[in-house]
Design a protein around this motif. Sequence first.
Motif, PDB file in Angstrom:
ATOM      1  N   PRO A 167       0.798  -1.233   0.000  1.00 43.73           N
ATOM      2  CA  PRO A 167       0.000   0.000   0.000  1.00 43.73           C
ATOM      3  C   PRO A 167       0.826   1.277   0.000  1.00 43.73           C
ATOM      4  O   PRO A 167       0.323   2.348  -0.346  1.00 43.73           O
ATOM      5  CB  PRO A 167      -0.822  -0.121   1.284  1.00 43.73           C
ATOM      6  CG  PRO A 167       0.057  -0.932   2.198  1.00 43.73           C
ATOM      7  CD  PRO A 167       0.747  -1.924   1.294  1.00 43.73           C
ATOM      8  N   TRP A 168       2.059   1.203   0.429  1.00 41.22           N
ATOM      9  CA  TRP A 168       2.958   2.337   0.569  1.00 41.22           C
ATOM     10  C   TRP A 168       2.406   3.346   1.577  1.00 41.22           C
ATOM     11  O   TRP A 168       1.569   3.006   2.416  1.00 41.22           O
ATOM     12  CB  TRP A 168       3.285   2.964  -0.795  1.00 41.22           C
ATOM     13  CG  TRP A 168       4.655   3.607  -0.839  1.00 41.22           C
ATOM     14  CD1 TRP A 168       4.923   4.944  -0.966  1.00 41.22           C
ATOM     15  CD2 TRP A 168       5.922   2.949  -0.722  1.00 41.22           C
ATOM     16  NE1 TRP A 168       6.296   5.152  -0.949  1.00 41.22           N
ATOM     17  CE2 TRP A 168       6.934   3.947  -0.798  1.00 41.22           C
ATOM     18  CE3 TRP A 168       6.307   1.635  -0.555  1.00 41.22           C
ATOM     19  CZ2 TRP A 168       8.286   3.658  -0.719  1.00 41.22           C
ATOM     20  CZ3 TRP A 168       7.661   1.344  -0.475  1.00 41.22           C
ATOM     21  CH2 TRP A 168       8.628   2.356  -0.559  1.00 41.22           C
ATOM     22  N   ILE A 169       2.873   4.571   1.534  1.00 41.45           N
ATOM     23  CA  ILE A 169       2.690   5.509   2.644  1.00 41.45           C
ATOM     24  C   ILE A 169       1.239   5.963   2.832  1.00 41.45           C
ATOM     25  O   ILE A 169       0.630   5.751   3.881  1.00 41.45           O
ATOM     26  CB  ILE A 169       3.598   6.745   2.457  1.00 41.45           C
ATOM     27  CG1 ILE A 169       5.065   6.310   2.380  1.00 41.45           C
ATOM     28  CG2 ILE A 169       3.395   7.745   3.592  1.00 41.45           C
ATOM     29  CD1 ILE A 169       6.020   7.397   1.919  1.00 41.45           C
ATOM     30  N   GLU A 170       0.671   6.582   1.811  1.00 38.66           N
ATOM     31  CA  GLU A 170      -0.646   7.206   1.982  1.00 38.66           C
ATOM     32  C   GLU A 170      -1.745   6.179   2.180  1.00 38.66           C
ATOM     33  O   GLU A 170      -2.619   6.353   3.038  1.00 38.66           O
ATOM     34  CB  GLU A 170      -0.961   8.107   0.780  1.00 38.66           C
ATOM     35  CG  GLU A 170      -0.021   9.305   0.651  1.00 38.66           C
ATOM     36  CD  GLU A 170       0.037  10.141   1.923  1.00 38.66           C
ATOM     37  OE1 GLU A 170      -1.021  10.347   2.548  1.00 38.66           O
ATOM     38  OE2 GLU A 170       1.145  10.576   2.297  1.00 38.66           O
ATOM     39  N   LYS A 171      -1.740   5.123   1.411  1.00 36.54           N
ATOM     40  CA  LYS A 171      -2.801   4.126   1.544  1.00 36.54           C
ATOM     41  C   LYS A 171      -2.704   3.405   2.887  1.00 36.54           C
ATOM     42  O   LYS A 171      -3.728   3.073   3.503  1.00 36.54           O
ATOM     43  CB  LYS A 171      -2.746   3.126   0.389  1.00 36.54           C
ATOM     44  CG  LYS A 171      -3.893   2.148   0.385  1.00 36.54           C
ATOM     45  CD  LYS A 171      -4.091   1.488  -0.963  1.00 36.54           C
ATOM     46  CE  LYS A 171      -4.800   2.417  -1.934  1.00 36.54           C
ATOM     47  NZ  LYS A 171      -5.190   1.741  -3.192  1.00 36.54           N
ATOM     48  N   ALA A 172      -1.487   3.157   3.354  1.00 39.98           N
ATOM     49  CA  ALA A 172      -1.324   2.524   4.665  1.00 39.98           C
ATOM     50  C   ALA A 172      -1.928   3.391   5.761  1.00 39.98           C
ATOM     51  O   ALA A 172      -2.629   2.899   6.646  1.00 39.98           O
ATOM     52  CB  ALA A 172       0.161   2.264   4.941  1.00 39.98           C
ATOM     53  N   LYS A 173      -1.683   4.694   5.695  1.00 39.67           N
ATOM     54  CA  LYS A 173      -2.242   5.607   6.692  1.00 39.67           C
ATOM     55  C   LYS A 173      -3.760   5.687   6.619  1.00 39.67           C
ATOM     56  O   LYS A 173      -4.443   5.913   7.624  1.00 39.67           O
ATOM     57  CB  LYS A 173      -1.649   7.012   6.507  1.00 39.67           C
ATOM     58  CG  LYS A 173      -0.196   7.137   6.914  1.00 39.67           C
ATOM     59  CD  LYS A 173       0.294   8.570   6.713  1.00 39.67           C
ATOM     60  CE  LYS A 173       1.743   8.718   7.150  1.00 39.67           C
ATOM     61  NZ  LYS A 173       2.251  10.093   6.935  1.00 39.67           N
ATOM     62  N   ALA A 174      -4.305   5.478   5.418  1.00 35.49           N
ATOM     63  CA  ALA A 174      -5.746   5.622   5.217  1.00 35.49           C
ATOM     64  C   ALA A 174      -6.540   4.408   5.700  1.00 35.49           C
ATOM     65  O   ALA A 174      -7.756   4.495   5.883  1.00 35.49           O
ATOM     66  CB  ALA A 174      -6.040   5.872   3.741  1.00 35.49           C
ATOM     67  N   MET A 175      -5.862   3.279   5.911  1.00 34.16           N
ATOM     68  CA  MET A 175      -6.554   2.072   6.369  1.00 34.16           C
ATOM     69  C   MET A 175      -6.565   2.038   7.889  1.00 34.16           C
ATOM     70  O   MET A 175      -5.515   2.013   8.536  1.00 34.16           O
ATOM     71  CB  MET A 175      -5.866   0.827   5.806  1.00 34.16           C
ATOM     72  CG  MET A 175      -6.034   0.680   4.304  1.00 34.16           C
ATOM     73  SD  MET A 175      -5.365  -0.861   3.656  1.00 34.16           S
ATOM     74  CE  MET A 175      -3.612  -0.546   3.752  1.00 34.16           C
ATOM     75  N   GLY A 176      -7.751   2.017   8.457  1.00 35.18           N
ATOM     76  CA  GLY A 176      -7.881   2.086   9.908  1.00 35.18           C
ATOM     77  C   GLY A 176      -7.325   0.881  10.642  1.00 35.18           C
ATOM     78  O   GLY A 176      -6.965   0.981  11.817  1.00 35.18           O
ATOM     79  N   ASP A 177      -7.238  -0.266   9.973  1.00 31.05           N
ATOM     80  CA  ASP A 177      -6.742  -1.476  10.634  1.00 31.05           C
ATOM     81  C   ASP A 177      -5.323  -1.826  10.217  1.00 31.05           C
ATOM     82  O   ASP A 177      -4.852  -2.938  10.466  1.00 31.05           O
ATOM     83  CB  ASP A 177      -7.688  -2.653  10.369  1.00 31.05           C
ATOM     84  CG  ASP A 177      -7.795  -3.004   8.880  1.00 31.05           C
ATOM     85  OD1 ASP A 177      -7.291  -2.220   8.048  1.00 31.05           O
ATOM     86  OD2 ASP A 177      -8.389  -4.045   8.561  1.00 31.05           O
ATOM     87  N   PHE A 178      -4.624  -0.878   9.595  1.00 29.81           N
ATOM     88  CA  PHE A 178      -3.234  -1.104   9.186  1.00 29.81           C
ATOM     89  C   PHE A 178      -2.327  -0.368  10.172  1.00 29.81           C
ATOM     90  O   PHE A 178      -2.362   0.854  10.268  1.00 29.81           O
ATOM     91  CB  PHE A 178      -3.007  -0.577   7.768  1.00 29.81           C
ATOM     92  CG  PHE A 178      -1.693  -1.004   7.162  1.00 29.81           C
ATOM     93  CD1 PHE A 178      -1.656  -2.046   6.246  1.00 29.81           C
ATOM     94  CD2 PHE A 178      -0.494  -0.376   7.482  1.00 29.81           C
ATOM     95  CE1 PHE A 178      -0.447  -2.445   5.659  1.00 29.81           C
ATOM     96  CE2 PHE A 178       0.703  -0.771   6.925  1.00 29.81           C
ATOM     97  CZ  PHE A 178       0.727  -1.803   6.012  1.00 29.81           C
ATOM     98  N   ALA A 179      -1.523  -1.130  10.915  1.00 32.06           N
ATOM     99  CA  ALA A 179      -0.654  -0.497  11.908  1.00 32.06           C
ATOM    100  C   ALA A 179       0.578  -1.366  12.146  1.00 32.06           C
ATOM    101  O   ALA A 179       0.507  -2.595  12.080  1.00 32.06           O
ATOM    102  CB  ALA A 179      -1.417  -0.295  13.217  1.00 32.06           C
ATOM    103  N   PRO A 180       1.711  -0.673  12.419  1.00 36.68           N
ATOM    104  CA  PRO A 180       1.845   0.788  12.476  1.00 36.68           C
ATOM    105  C   PRO A 180       1.766   1.407  11.078  1.00 36.68           C
ATOM    106  O   PRO A 180       1.774   0.681  10.080  1.00 36.68           O
ATOM    107  CB  PRO A 180       3.242   0.980  13.080  1.00 36.68           C
ATOM    108  CG  PRO A 180       3.989  -0.251  12.625  1.00 36.68           C
ATOM    109  CD  PRO A 180       2.994  -1.364  12.658  1.00 36.68           C
ATOM    110  N   ASP A 181       1.677   2.732  11.021  1.00 37.27           N
ATOM    111  CA  ASP A 181       1.576   3.415   9.732  1.00 37.27           C
ATOM    112  C   ASP A 181       2.726   3.044   8.801  1.00 37.27           C
ATOM    113  O   ASP A 181       2.555   2.962   7.586  1.00 37.27           O
ATOM    114  CB  ASP A 181       1.572   4.943   9.927  1.00 37.27           C
ATOM    115  CG  ASP A 181       0.242   5.459  10.443  1.00 37.27           C
ATOM    116  OD1 ASP A 181      -0.743   4.681  10.426  1.00 37.27           O
ATOM    117  OD2 ASP A 181       0.177   6.627  10.858  1.00 37.27           O
TER     118      ASP A 181
END
Length: 320
Positions: A270-284
Motif C-alpha cells: 500500500p505504501w505511505i498514503e494508503k497505509a495511513k488511510a486504512m484504519g486497521d493497518f498499523a503501524p503506519d
Amino acid sequence: MVDRANRPSALNAPSAAAPEAQVDIVGSGPSSKVVATLPSGESVEVLLYGATVTSWKSNGGKTENLWLSEKAALDGSKAVRGGIPVVFPVFGPPPKSGHPTSSLPQHGFARTSRWEFLGKTTSEDTLDSNSVKLDFGLYTTGLSDEARKAWPLDFGLVYSVTLAKDSLQTVVNVRNEGEKNFEFQFLLHTYLKVKDISKVAITGLLGVTYIDKVLNATEHSQSDASVSITGEVDRVYAGIPQNTTSVVEDGTPRFDVVRDNLQDTVVWNPWIEKAKAMGDFAPDEGYKNMVCVEVGAVKGWQKLEKGEVFEGGQTIKSLV
C-alpha cells in the motif's frame, strides 16, 4: 473440471515412534484458533474466523514469516489485516451487476465466515521430517443468512494447511454440491514479512503481462527481471508460465512461493498514503515490513458443473 488425479502432495510428518506435532484449539467463540507446533519448534496459528493463518514461525520457532497488523481484528468483527486471508468466491470488488457475485462484498465471504476445524493428519515423508496437516471446512450451511442470500449456491470448501520444518502449504478444494453450475475466483492473500521493503526484489515474473491497478487498470508486460517496491504497487500478473515466484531481500533469497494449479499472482504494497488511510493497518510504517505475494485464479472465472471439484494452492518455503 473433474477431480484432479495429480493433487498437491501433502507435506507429511513423523514415524509412529517419533514425537508428533502438538495441536490445540485456543480460545472460544469468534476468537478461537488452532495452534500447531512441531517437536522442532516450528508453529502455525489459524483463526477459525476466515480460516486465516495469522502466524507461521520457522527456524525452530524463531522466525515469523507472516506480517500481521497491530490493529488486525482477531475477534470475528471483520476480515483480518495480515496473515493469509482466503478470498472466495470473488476477488476485489464484484462485478457491478448481472453476475452471481454482484451482491457480495469485496473479496467475498470466505474470509469473514467461521470455518469448522476438521482435524489433523500426521505421517512421514521421504525426508523423514516433521509435519502436520490441518483441515478446515466451509459449507453452504455455515454461511450467514446475508451471504447465503447474496450467493445462493451449494458448495463445499476444504482448506488444508500443512506445516513442515521450512515450509507452509495451503491448498483449497472447491466442490460444486448443488444442481446448478457456478463460477468463482479464488486467492490466497498472503502478507509476507520482510525487514526492509526498499531492499526487496521479487523474481520469476519476467515477461509476464500484468494489470496495474495503480495506473488505471492498464495492461503492461514485466520488462525487468525483478520487481522492486518504490511506491504503491497493486498488480495482477496472469498466466504465469513458471510455478515459482521468489522474494529476495538485500540480495539473499528469503521466500519461494510455489503455485500448484494456479497461474495468477497479485503483488501488493500500500505504501505511505494508503497505509495511513486504512484504519486497521498499523503501524503506519508497517508497509516497510511487508509485501503481499498472492497466488490465485483471478483472471476470468473458474467454472464448476454439478459434482465437479477445483483444487489449487501454494507452498511457501522459508529460505533463512
